[in-house]
Design a protein around this motif. Structure first.
Motif, short mmCIF file in Angstrom:
data_model
loop_
_atom_site.label_atom_id
_atom_site.label_comp_id
_atom_site.label_asym_id
_atom_site.label_seq_id
_atom_site.Cartn_x
_atom_site.Cartn_y
_atom_site.Cartn_z
N PHE A 78 0.99 -1.13 0.08
CA PHE A 78 0.08 -0.15 0.10
C PHE A 78 0.80 1.20 -0.02
O PHE A 78 1.60 1.40 1.03
N LEU A 79 1.00 1.99 -0.89
CA LEU A 79 1.56 3.11 -1.13
C LEU A 79 0.95 4.39 -1.49
O LEU A 79 -0.28 4.45 -1.82
N THR A 80 1.69 5.65 -1.02
CA THR A 80 0.90 6.77 -1.52
C THR A 80 1.76 7.52 -2.50
O THR A 80 2.95 7.52 -2.36
N GLY A 81 0.98 8.20 -3.50
CA GLY A 81 1.98 8.86 -4.53
C GLY A 81 1.98 10.26 -4.12
O GLY A 81 2.28 11.08 -4.75
N HIS A 82 1.73 10.53 -2.93
CA HIS A 82 1.58 11.96 -2.50
C HIS A 82 2.13 12.00 -1.13
O HIS A 82 1.88 12.04 0.03
N ALA A 124 13.20 1.12 -6.43
CA ALA A 124 14.32 0.04 -7.19
C ALA A 124 14.08 -1.13 -6.48
O ALA A 124 13.79 -2.26 -6.98
N GLU A 125 13.95 -1.11 -5.22
CA GLU A 125 13.75 -2.11 -4.24
C GLU A 125 12.50 -2.83 -4.42
O GLU A 125 12.39 -4.13 -4.58
N LEU A 126 11.34 -1.89 -4.58
CA LEU A 126 9.93 -2.53 -4.91
C LEU A 126 10.00 -3.09 -6.20
O LEU A 126 9.34 -4.21 -6.31
N ALA A 127 10.51 -2.72 -7.11
CA ALA A 127 10.57 -3.24 -8.45
C ALA A 127 11.15 -4.53 -8.47
O ALA A 127 10.90 -5.54 -8.91
N THR A 148 2.20 -6.56 -6.09
CA THR A 148 1.25 -5.61 -6.42
C THR A 148 1.45 -4.38 -5.66
O THR A 148 1.68 -4.49 -4.60
N LEU A 149 1.55 -3.31 -6.46
CA LEU A 149 1.65 -2.22 -5.96
C LEU A 149 0.10 -1.35 -5.94
O LEU A 149 -0.36 -1.22 -7.08
N ALA A 150 -0.20 -0.87 -4.81
CA ALA A 150 -1.58 -0.35 -4.63
C ALA A 150 -1.26 1.33 -4.35
O ALA A 150 -0.65 1.57 -3.06
N ILE A 151 -1.54 2.00 -5.19
CA ILE A 151 -1.03 3.54 -5.03
C ILE A 151 -2.14 4.48 -4.78
O ILE A 151 -2.90 4.73 -5.70
N TYR A 152 -2.27 5.25 -3.63
CA TYR A 152 -3.27 5.84 -3.43
C TYR A 152 -2.93 7.39 -3.60
O TYR A 152 -1.58 7.60 -3.32
N MET A 153 -3.49 8.24 -3.87
CA MET A 153 -3.37 9.71 -4.08
C MET A 153 -2.19 9.80 -4.89
O MET A 153 -1.52 10.72 -4.85
N GLY A 154 -2.38 9.09 -6.07
CA GLY A 154 -1.46 9.11 -7.13
C GLY A 154 -1.72 9.42 -8.31
O GLY A 154 -0.84 9.62 -9.16
N LEU A 183 -7.45 5.33 -7.79
CA LEU A 183 -6.41 4.34 -7.32
C LEU A 183 -5.77 3.61 -8.56
O LEU A 183 -6.26 3.39 -9.25
N LEU A 184 -4.51 3.54 -8.11
CA LEU A 184 -3.48 2.88 -9.31
C LEU A 184 -3.01 1.62 -8.60
O LEU A 184 -2.76 1.53 -7.62
N LEU A 185 -3.11 0.87 -9.72
CA LEU A 185 -2.76 -0.76 -9.42
C LEU A 185 -1.51 -1.01 -10.42
O LEU A 185 -1.83 -0.86 -11.59
#
Ligand code: SAH
Length: 496
Positions: A390-394, A406-409, A414-420, A475-477
């Motif tokens: 669960f990540l925030t883009g903000h 880089a670490e996440l990649a 799955t990346l769930a990006i809120y406020m992105g 929301l971005l996935l």
């Protein structure tokens, strides 16, 4: 001529049981869309004079319905059917085996006209002249009022009406309510009636009194009354009343997750909290349809942010919450999605703990889960995604700043990006620079579960262009688990 207004407000608590007739006198014609809505009221009839005209079964049904009302009932029927004759015998109604005459309506408040009345227009005119309200079976043009479908749990009574638009639907709803509301609700209502005055005297403050009843109805006193053990219920209620009177008014806070916006996705616990709230402090995300579920008398304050601008500072929100709860209110802090995800619940929980205010956290469906459900996709998969981020883009210092992409990649998942959504071009650039392939499936869901929902199925390289500007929350996935969805979307695009 307009008849006088009927008496209003609460019927006497001792109203006896009644039968449950269908909404039989509703007009057959469809009213126009903008037809004014009839206003439902409960009419005490003790000592009131009522006149029934006609000898048919529908008049018998009305008489059975009215028999326990305490009204003085006169029936004018030359040849009553068997059912009506029996209903007359069973009630204290007076039967006149003749046609009506104008003087018969004197001091009558309600007049019911049966189907076999040969002169309904003249009867209605004479009744109106005497100041009565008229109900004529299957003759909407003569009706001043409609008789609702009734669910009877005396002294509790539920009346359903569609203003003549859909009598069948009213009957269907009545059948459902009949099945859903146990017969013992009558006993519970009688229990409440018997205790009402005593509780009102002990707790003169209306808010405290309401909270006391909320607690009693959710707890043992109601359970015992429903089980028919009214003496035990009474002892429990008396003990609870003594405790409540002695204790200082003590409020509480419910931190409630409203889910992604569709009110059907609110939890039952969240609904209960909203329905017993004195004050609802809400963000803008929960939306009007969820807020409508709050108790009608609850105050609502919008403390949310819009376009990055705070309507109220976090400190002010916390002050409001603690202040009202300390004065005895039940405060519902309503947040979009789940309160534990990007919702500053930590600060609010710390403040409540510091102030010693009791609180509960009611989880909600977070946007990532709602979006996945709308896409019919899992967020994890035994083969494709072993983790979910669960990540925030903000971020505090700008979009996605401080995130180790880089670490996440490298770890996948799955990346769930809120406020992105607004920072999507910058976010995508960072992810690509960190080594994620531009072909990585990427999806955006705007207004998930809300009207105007938009789903964009693309890749990391193309999502920003495909999404464009958003007017609602999005929301971005990102991740391999979305491949199936993206493949379907591309196949559709090729086919088109
Ligand atoms: N506590 C919330 C998140 C609050 S942060 C939760 O658990 O869902 C606000 C962000 O949530 C929005 O910018 C958006 O990214 C996401 N969001 C909330 N509701 C959404 C919805 N109905 N559709 C898509 N995204 C939503």
């Amino acid at each position: 001529m307009l008849p006088p207004a009927p008496p209003e407000s609460t019927p006497p608590q001792s109203a006896p049981p009644e039968s449950t007739p269908p909404e039989s006198t509703a007009p057959e014609s469809t009213p126009p869309q903008s037809a004014p809505l009839p206003f439902p009221i409960f009419l005490p009839l003790a000592g009131v004079r009522l006149v029934l005209l006609g000898g048919g079964e529908e008049i018998a049904a009305k008489l059975r319905l009215l028999a326990g009302s305490g009204a003085t009932i006169e029936v004018f029927a030359r040849s009553p059917c068997a059912g009506l004759a029996a209903a007359i015998t069973a009630s204290s109604a007076r039967h006149h085996a003749r046609a009506w005459a104008a003087g018969d309506f004197a001091a009558a408040r309600l007049v019911f006209i049966g189907q076999d009345e040969p002169e309904p227009a003249a009867a209605a005119r004479a009744a109106h002249a005497a100041g009565a309200l008229v109900n004529a079976v299957d003759r909407p043009e003569f009706c001043d009022f409609l008789v609702p479908a009734i669910v009877d749990r005396a002294p509790l009574r539920i009346a359903i009406g569609s203003g003549g638009s859909a009598p069948a639907l009213s009957r269907d709803l009545r059948a459902r309510i009949e099945a859903a509301v146990p017969a013992a609700y009558g006993a519970l209502a009688a229990f409440c009636r018997d205790w009402r005055a005593r509780v009102a005297a002990a707790l003169p403050d209306p808010d405290r009194r309401r909270r006391f009843w909320d607690g009693a109805l959710a707890g043992r006193p109601a359970a015992l009354a429903l089980a028919g053990r009214s003496a035990a219920a009474g002892s429990e209620l008396a003990a609870a009343l003594a405790t409540h009177q002695a204790a200082p008014a003590r409020g509480r806070v419910s931190l409630v997750g409203a889910g992604p916006g569709d009110p059907d996705l609110l939890t039952l616990q969240g609904l209960r909290a909203l329905q017993t709230a004195d004050l609802v402090l809400h963000d803008c995300l929960p939306g009007p349809r969820v807020l409508e579920l709050a108790r009608r008398g609850a105050r609502r304050i919008d403390v949310g942010k819009r376009c990055g601008r705070h309507a109220m500072s976090q400190a002010a929100i916390t002050r409001l919450m603690v202040g009202h709860a300390s004065r005895g209110a039940h405060v519902v802090r309503l947040k979009g999605g789940d309160p534990s995800i990007f919702a500053r619940a930590g600060e609010e929980i710390a403040a409540l703990e510091a102030a010693g205010v009791p609180f509960t956290v009611v989880p909600g469906i977070t946007a990532a889960c709602a979006a996945a459900a709308r896409l019919a996709l899992p967020l994890t998969d035994r083969a494709l995604a072993h983790r979910l981020h669960f990540l925030t883009g903000h971020g505090e210092s700008g979009p996605a700043e401080g995130e180790d992409w880089a670490e996440l990649a490298a770890r996948g998942g799955t990346l769930a990006i809120y406020m992105g959504a607004r920072a999507l071009p910058a976010l995508a650039a960072r992810m690509l620079a960190a080594g994620l392939s531009p072909a990585t499936p990427a999806v955006a869901v705007e207004n998930a579960t809300l009207p105007g929902e938009r789903r964009i199925e693309a890749t990391l390289g193309t999502l920003a262009g495909a999404l464009g500007a958003c007017s609602g929350p999005a929301l971005l996935l990102v991740g391999a688990v979305l491949a199936r969805r993206v493949a379907i979307a591309s196949a559709r695009a090729v086919a088109a």
